[in-house]
Design an enzyme around this catalytic site. Structure first.
Site, PDB file in Angstrom:
ATOM      1  N   GLU A 253      33.620 -54.588  90.037  1.00 58.85           N
ATOM      2  CA  GLU A 253      33.607 -55.974  89.563  1.00 58.85           C
ATOM      3  C   GLU A 253      32.180 -56.465  89.759  1.00 58.85           C
ATOM      4  OE1 GLU A 253      33.555 -59.614  89.340  1.00 58.85           O
ATOM      5  OE2 GLU A 253      34.990 -59.787  90.993  1.00 58.85           O
ATOM      6  N   CYS A 287      30.722 -65.089  89.815  1.00 57.89           N
ATOM      7  CA  CYS A 287      30.504 -64.146  88.709  1.00 57.89           C
ATOM      8  C   CYS A 287      31.113 -64.666  87.414  1.00 57.89           C
ATOM      9  CB  CYS A 287      31.074 -62.780  89.072  1.00 57.89           C
ATOM     10  SG  CYS A 287      32.760 -62.892  89.665  1.00 57.89           S
TER      11      CYS A 287
HETATM   12  P1  NAD Z   1      21.378 -58.137  96.127  1.00 59.78           P
HETATM   13  O1  NAD Z   1      20.818 -57.197  95.127  1.00 59.78           O
HETATM   14  O2  NAD Z   1      20.532 -58.648  97.222  1.00 59.78           O
HETATM   15  O3  NAD Z   1      22.659 -57.398  96.782  1.00 59.78           O
HETATM   16  C1  NAD Z   1      23.235 -57.821  97.950  1.00 59.78           C
HETATM   17  C2  NAD Z   1      24.700 -57.460  97.982  1.00 59.78           C
HETATM   18  O4  NAD Z   1      24.933 -56.143  97.523  1.00 59.78           O
HETATM   19  C3  NAD Z   1      25.212 -57.532  99.387  1.00 59.78           C
HETATM   20  O5  NAD Z   1      26.570 -57.909  99.402  1.00 59.78           O
HETATM   21  C4  NAD Z   1      25.031 -56.098  99.856  1.00 59.78           C
HETATM   22  O6  NAD Z   1      25.894 -55.791 100.912  1.00 59.78           O
HETATM   23  C5  NAD Z   1      25.347 -55.327  98.619  1.00 59.78           C
HETATM   24  N1  NAD Z   1      24.593 -54.079  98.532  1.00 59.78           N
HETATM   25  C6  NAD Z   1      23.260 -53.933  98.310  1.00 59.78           C
HETATM   26  N2  NAD Z   1      22.936 -52.634  98.312  1.00 59.78           N
HETATM   27  C7  NAD Z   1      24.073 -51.953  98.550  1.00 59.78           C
HETATM   28  C8  NAD Z   1      24.395 -50.578  98.639  1.00 59.78           C
HETATM   29  N3  NAD Z   1      23.465 -49.612  98.480  1.00 59.78           N
HETATM   30  N4  NAD Z   1      25.671 -50.243  98.891  1.00 59.78           N
HETATM   31  C9  NAD Z   1      26.633 -51.182  99.031  1.00 59.78           C
HETATM   32  N5  NAD Z   1      26.396 -52.495  98.932  1.00 59.78           N
HETATM   33  C10 NAD Z   1      25.139 -52.873  98.684  1.00 59.78           C
HETATM   34  O7  NAD Z   1      22.021 -59.293  95.293  1.00 59.78           O
HETATM   35  P2  NAD Z   1      22.356 -60.766  95.773  1.00 59.78           P
HETATM   36  O8  NAD Z   1      21.128 -61.587  95.778  1.00 59.78           O
HETATM   37  O9  NAD Z   1      23.169 -60.751  97.023  1.00 59.78           O
HETATM   38  O10 NAD Z   1      23.320 -61.236  94.615  1.00 59.78           O
HETATM   39  C11 NAD Z   1      22.824 -61.490  93.331  1.00 59.78           C
HETATM   40  C12 NAD Z   1      23.592 -60.775  92.280  1.00 59.78           C
HETATM   41  O11 NAD Z   1      24.733 -60.151  92.804  1.00 59.78           O
HETATM   42  C13 NAD Z   1      24.113 -61.752  91.274  1.00 59.78           C
HETATM   43  O12 NAD Z   1      23.241 -61.832  90.187  1.00 59.78           O
HETATM   44  C14 NAD Z   1      25.440 -61.214  90.860  1.00 59.78           C
HETATM   45  O13 NAD Z   1      25.338 -60.454  89.698  1.00 59.78           O
HETATM   46  C15 NAD Z   1      25.818 -60.249  91.903  1.00 59.78           C
HETATM   47  N6  NAD Z   1      27.034 -60.655  92.626  1.00 59.78           N
HETATM   48  C16 NAD Z   1      28.204 -60.552  91.975  1.00 59.78           C
HETATM   49  C17 NAD Z   1      29.361 -60.918  92.614  1.00 59.78           C
HETATM   50  C18 NAD Z   1      30.682 -60.852  91.920  1.00 59.78           C
HETATM   51  O14 NAD Z   1      31.600 -61.520  92.352  1.00 59.78           O
HETATM   52  N7  NAD Z   1      30.828 -60.029  90.899  1.00 59.78           N
HETATM   53  C19 NAD Z   1      29.303 -61.392  93.909  1.00 59.78           C
HETATM   54  C20 NAD Z   1      28.075 -61.478  94.570  1.00 59.78           C
HETATM   55  C21 NAD Z   1      26.926 -61.086  93.903  1.00 59.78           C
END
Ligand code: NAD
Length: 479
Positions: A253, A287
């Site tokens: 997701e 999202c």
């Molecule tokens: P980011 O790239 O900093 O990622 C951080 C998130 O991803 C954290 O939850 C982290 O635990 C996880 N993560 C990062 N690398 C990982 C890995 N190698 N393995 C497992 N988990 C990993 O992004 P951000 O600034 O936290 O969020 C921004 C983007 O994240 C948004 O643009 C959105 O697309 C996406 N997002 C989507 C949802 C959703 O509900 N679909 C939720 C949160 C964030």
């Protein structure tokens, strides 16, 4: 204002709380003022191995627990969360910054999803087909897939954790879950509710720490039979590639960039009354947040004017204070993203009708922002802002708006407002999206599948599809 106490953080493995003992830690921050809430211990390689072994052992026990008993435990855990809702809501507000009213709403949705999944545990059916032999039996059954590795994000951490856990457990799977580094407390409180509800040790393990190290270790292990990830698309792609090595199925997701098409025959005041709160809910970090508004010529000016006025009236502040409508962004990354996306939009000719500035120097508060006249080439029209910004563009023909709505590689949620049935049908059929809202933004029903198409992911949570994601099919033929 003094903030309520944060909860202690620990690895929850095989029914034991593990912290200290030389484990590295990192700070969890309060996004309202940037202050440190607590120290999160990181799982060591030995912790992860223990979690894997525990999950494998517990799966053998849990899969044999009758469905009605699994159901009762899940529903009991949901009831305990309901009893503790104020503690949960406070932790959500401390960790994410969202207003308490939104935090309570998230908890209600979490409880609903858990109860629904718990009920569904009783309705996992196989079937029989006619045997080719006189006294034969041909039985098709559905079995739990095995230990699951799950990864939850920070934006809606209770709901997205609770529904993963409840669906997997309903199916008879064990799970190791890693919450986001920014929101470990909510996940631990959910695990505590399950333990208090009588869940055997090891069926649910919670690990905290370095995401790349944890995901690599868990997904590479042959013990893990299923991966469920909610989060950014680039991370989802990496994890899906890793899972391919063991042919492990995944549910992904990922990100979205939801378009909203507002036709000139729509009830514009109703569309605005739904659009503004949905846009700025959770400071835009959803999202399925409406982001690219395409508004038809005849109603464009009025829509922009009223949307701008409503966005300007939103009170931004501390989520624990009752007058706050919108809290801070959840982390400094979102603040940096907002600043750079909006600067780029303005440099490319976009105009700010309200907002566009950080509030204060501490914490991660940002003004609700409305942009107009932004060209499709601007980064904000292509990269998900995941923040409190609405971009409003004009269109003349509905077909043109559909083309613009579908031009991105994302397809999670899409919305349209119209009073004409023929247009509603055209829009529902034409929008390339896992979920389409016609005259509504509401997808919060655990009985309906939640998931995207294109690079927004594959598979669903919620709905019978959400339980199915944790099952495999077995055909047993009796001669
Ligand atoms: P980011 O790239 O900093 O990622 C951080 C998130 O991803 C954290 O939850 C982290 O635990 C996880 N993560 C990062 N690398 C990982 C890995 N190698 N393995 C497992 N988990 C990993 O992004 P951000 O600034 O936290 O969020 C921004 C983007 O994240 C948004 O643009 C959105 O697309 C996406 N997002 C989507 C949802 C959703 O509900 N679909 C939720 C949160 C964030």
């Amino acid at each position: 204002m003094t903030f309520p106490a944060y909860v202690p953080l620990y690895q929850w493995i095989d029914g034991h709380r593990l912290s200290g003992e030389g484990r590295q830690t990192s700070d969890v921050l309060n996004p309202f003022d940037g202050a440190v809430l607590g120290a999160m211990p990181h799982a060591t390689a030995a912790d992860l191995q223990a979690a894997l072994e525990s999950s494998e052992r517990a799966f053998k026990v849990w899969r044999k627990v009758p469905a009605w008993e699994r159901s009762a435990i899940i529903i009991r855990a949901a009831g305990l969360i309901r009893d503790r809702i104020e503690q949960f809501a406070t932790m959500l507000t401390l960790e994410v910054g969202k207003p308490l009213a939104e935090a309570r709403m998230e908890m209600s949705l979490t409880i609903d999803s858990m109860v629904w999944a718990g009920e569904e545990a009783k309705r996992i059916y196989g079937r029989t087909v006619e045997s080719r032999l006189p006294h034969g039996r041909a039985i098709i059954s559905r079995e739990p897939i095995g230990p699951v590795a799950a990864f939850a994000p920070w934006n809606v951490p209770a709901l997205l954790t609770g529904r993963k856990i409840a669906a997997a457990l309903a199916a008879g799977c064990s799970m190791i879950i890693k919450p986001s580094e920014e929101t470990p407390a909510t996940c631990l409180l959910i695990a505590e509710a399950f333990a208090d509800a009588g869940l055997p040790a090891g069926v649910l393990n919670v690990v905290l720490g370095d995401p790349a190290m944890i995901s690599h270790t868990l997904i590479s292990s042959p013990i893990i039979r299923k991966v469920s990830f909610t989060g950014p698309t680039p991370v989802g792609k990496q994890l899906a590639a890793l899972a391919t090595q063991n042919v492990t199925p995944v549910t992904m997701e990922l990100g979205g960039h939801a378009p909203v098409i507002v036709c000139d025959d729509a009830d514009i005041d109703a569309a605005l009354a739904f659009s503004v709160p949905n846009k700025f809910f959770n400071a835009g970090a959803s999202c399925i947040a409406p982001t690219r508004f395409y508004v038809q010529d005849a109603v464009y000016d009025a829509f922009v004017e009223k949307f701008t006025a409503a966005a300007r009236a939103i009170k931004v502040g501390n989520g624990l204070e009752s007058q706050t409508n919108m809290g801070p962004l959840a982390n400094p990354r979102r603040l940096a993203a907002m600043e750079s996306l909006i600067a780029d939009a303005v440099a490319q000719g976009g105009k700010i009708t309200t907002g566009g500035q950080r509030i204060g120097g501490e914490g991660f508060l940002y003004e609700p922002t409305v942009l107009v006249d932004v060209p499709e080439s601007a980064r904000i029209m292509n990269d998900e802002p995941f923040g409190p910004v609405a971009i409003i563009s004009r269109f003349t023909e509905v077909e043109e708006a559909i083309e613009k709505a579908n031009r991105l590689p994302f397809g999670l949620a899409a919305y349209a407002f119209t009073a004409t049935t023929a247009r509603a049908n055209l829009l529902a059929d034409s929008l390339e999206s896992g979920m389409v809202g016609i005259n509504t933004y509401y997808f919060g029903m655990p009985e309906a599948p939640f998931g995207g198409v294109k690079q927004s992911g594959y598979g669903s949570e919620n709905g019978t599809e959400g339980i199915d994601a944790y099952l495999v099919t077995k055909f047993a033929n009796y001669g």
